[in-house]
Design an enzyme around this catalytic site. Structure first.
Site, PDB file in Angstrom:
ATOM      1  N   GLU A  64       6.002  54.317  51.888  1.00 39.99           N
ATOM      2  CA  GLU A  64       4.611  53.977  52.137  1.00 39.99           C
ATOM      3  C   GLU A  64       4.210  53.536  53.773  1.00 39.99           C
ATOM      4  OE1 GLU A  64       2.813  52.114  49.134  1.00 39.99           O
ATOM      5  OE2 GLU A  64       2.578  53.626  47.729  1.00 39.99           O
TER       6      GLU A  64
ATOM      7  N   GLU B 114       5.657  57.933  42.617  1.00 43.60           N
ATOM      8  CA  GLU B 114       5.376  56.692  41.844  1.00 43.60           C
ATOM      9  C   GLU B 114       4.042  57.199  41.253  1.00 43.60           C
ATOM     10  OE1 GLU B 114       4.841  53.055  44.136  1.00 43.60           O
ATOM     11  OE2 GLU B 114       6.669  53.237  45.073  1.00 43.60           O
TER      12      GLU B 114
END
Ligand code: GCB
Length: 582
Positions: free
Chosen positions: A404, A497
């Site tokens: 991320e 995720e």
């Protein structure tokens, strides 16, 4: 880098156990030649944080001491002796009997120092000055408030610190095998093995033996390249591990050094938006994990490792990602043996200076992460260290070189492009490179998914966005997946995720958020979307278990998105996943 093992020519001494520990007073001077004054006793391996009772100590950021007194056996004195740490988080300086041996930056990879014969005595003191400070240079990356001695983490896990993995002294002969890369090629009914062996030796007479799982010698040869017939393949959940024994002889044909490396034969290929393992399409079912357990913190414990693999297998999972840092060598060896597929991640986390979920779709130019941080040199180093450590694991099929990052801010591509290139160059297998993407880095703005082999999306529609509204969540997730596919039709997509915080035991007939029912509904609706797209190659739920975080208004005593509780009890969703993944 080789894992320390006992062989005919090598011995390992484990220094795990109770160590002395001290958080010094400000300006306190420590005499390197004496034992620490009034130390606390702390178990190693283990994070120190949950072994102390004062909050101030638990949350401390700065330098602190570890110390171990030990006797060294005379029988090994003529050997080359190496002091090796599995990991110390986040950086440290090491002293033996007052003499500085060296330092290491980075909390999740092994490092070692040769013990100088002059310094080693019968009774010895090792001292380690550890620092758990994180800043814009380190990985994980964090804001460091110097005057408050505090960090503001741009990531969602507790900054557990200390000696997390075993400390060992191992011996080698003075002429020794430094490293082995087990390169191979699988052909129709045979495999060609071309080991690369790095020696530190005045001799180079090498002999190879390949042993099967029953320790039958399959081949013994001094050729540099050799083949074995009908090799058994290492397959997902059907592991088959061979041993490559490398023997180094001197000119009189006397054995000098020997090391046995484990390996398995399997192929990986990413093409036509699919991933193939041994020429069969593979679908990832499994978990984003953490190294996190009550009291141990991030400390390596083989009983916990063994039990975690059993639970993952019980749920019919086949894979995991080592979010958000390299896991212990013991864990990786277990993954090989259990046949788990691993996406192996470096601690490239926190590379987003305003960690939030702003989806307003604007290119952020001010306060830009890539202008502020200074971690690219260190980032290449951790990639190098991870590949050097884990290159021979058949379980590892991909390198995650970040998690991320601010892919939507200008400069992301410039930062990551050389790292992707380097990762490919360092790995003889050219395993898939991934960088799990944050929602802010939308298809319109993202600069880095063009660099990766698999598009990994961390997506929380129905939780951080469309909270409690699963119908809207499904629409938004579908729209986004379709956009990514349109941009990169050749690349597989994986949901790396997704999850919902769930407090074990919270119930609701309305399936309200935070209840076990909501977690089940959340996953069911995500799966409805996932199952529509043939180019989606996998689902990694977040997280395997509840885990500790820094205090945060979004966290109720840690992150509660676990499928299992922190002490590994199944929530309702665990039984649902077990059915789905069957
Ligand atoms: C994420 C992060 C992960 C967090 C998770 C969450 O996107 O990659 O580290 O724990 O979200 O639960 O918010």
């Amino acid at each position: 880098m080789l894992f320390p093992i006992n062989t005919k020519s090598r011995a390992v001494i484990d220094l795990s156990g109770i160590w002395n520990f001290l958080i010094p007073e400000e300006n306190q001077i420590i005499d390197l030649y004496k034992l620490l004054p009034n130390p606390t006793l702390i178990g190693v391996p283990g994070s120190y944080n949950d072994q102390v009772t004062e909050k101030k100590q638990r949350d401390y950021i700065g330098d602190f001491w570890y110390e171990k007194e030990f006797d060294f056996p005379d029988v090994l004195r003529s050997e080359r002796l190496v002091l090796r740490f599995g990991s110390v988080t986040n950086s440290c300086k090491v002293y033996l009997n007052g003499t500085y041996l060296g330092e290491h930056v980075g909390g999740y990879t092994p490092f070692e120092f040769v013990l100088p014969n002059k310094v080693l005595k019968s009774t010895n003191i090792i001292k380690i000055l550890v620092s758990n400070e994180l800043n814009f240079k380190t990985l994980p990356n964090a804001v460091f408030l110097e005057n408050q001695k505090k960090i503001i983490p741009n990531f969602d896990f507790f900054n557990y610190s200390g000696i997390h993995r075993p400390v060992k002294i191992y011996s080698t002969p003075t002429d020794f095998i430094e490293d082995i890369i087990v390169k191979y090629e699988i052909l129709k009914n045979e495999a060609i093995i071309k080991p690369t062996v790095r020696l530190n030796s005045s001799f180079d007479n090498l002999e190879y033996e390949v042993l099967d799982e029953d320790n039958n010698v399959v081949i013994k040869t001094d050729k540099k390249e050799f083949k074995i017939d009908n090799p058994k393949l290492w397959n997902p959940l059907k592991s088959y591990m061979y041993k490559l024994k490398v023997n180094l002889y001197n000119d009189k044909k006397v054995l000098v050094d020997t090391y046995t490396e484990l390996f398995g034969f399997r192929s990986i290929e990413v093409r036509n938006n699919q991933i193939y393992i041994n020429d069969k399409p593979f679908y990832f079912k499994g978990y984003g994990k953490h190294e996190d357990f009550p009291i141990l913190g991030r400390g390596m414990n083989e009983t916990v490792i063994s039990s975690d693999f059993k639970l993952m297998k019980w749920s019919n999972a086949n894979s995991l990602r080592t979010a958000h840092y390299p896991y212990s060598e013991e864990f990786m060896r277990m993954a090989d043996r259990e046949g788990f597929i691993v996406i192996n991640e470096v601690p490239g986390v926190g590379l987003f200076n305003k960690f939030d979920f702003d989806v307003s779709n604007k290119k952020e130019e001010k306060n830009n992460t890539w202008d502020i941080i200074d971690s690219s040199n260190y980032h290449s180093e951790v990639i190098r260290e991870l590949i050097s450590r884990d290159k021979n694991h058949p379980s590892v099929i991909s390198w995650a070189i970040g998690n991320e990052p601010a892919g939507h801010q200008i400069g992301a591509k410039k930062y990551f492009e050389p790292l992707v290139k380097m990762t490919k160059e360092l790995d003889w297998e050219k395993r898939a490179v991934v960088i799990p993407n944050i929602i802010n880095a939308s298809p319109e703005l993202d600069e880095i998914n063009e660099l990766v082999d698999i598009i990994c999306l961390n997506r929380y529609y129905g939780w951080y966005l469309d909270h409690g509204d699963l119908e809207q969540a499904k629409i938004h997730l579908s729209n986004e997946i379709e956009k990514w596919h349109e941009l990169y039709p050749e690349k597989p997509i994986m949901i790396s995720e997704f999850g919902a915080d769930t407090i074990n035991g919270f119930k609701s007939i309305y399936s309200n958020p935070f209840t076990e029912e909501y977690q089940v509904e959340y996953y069911k609706s995500n799966f409805e979307v996932i199952d529509k797209y043939p180019y989606i190659i996998g689902e990694h739920v977040w997280n395997f278990a509840d885990f500790e975080t820094h205090p945060n208004v979004r966290r109720v005593d840690g992150n509660k998105k676990g499928i299992f509780t922190r002490d590994r009890k199944p929530k309702m969703i665990a039984h649902y996943l077990k059915q789905r993944w069957k």
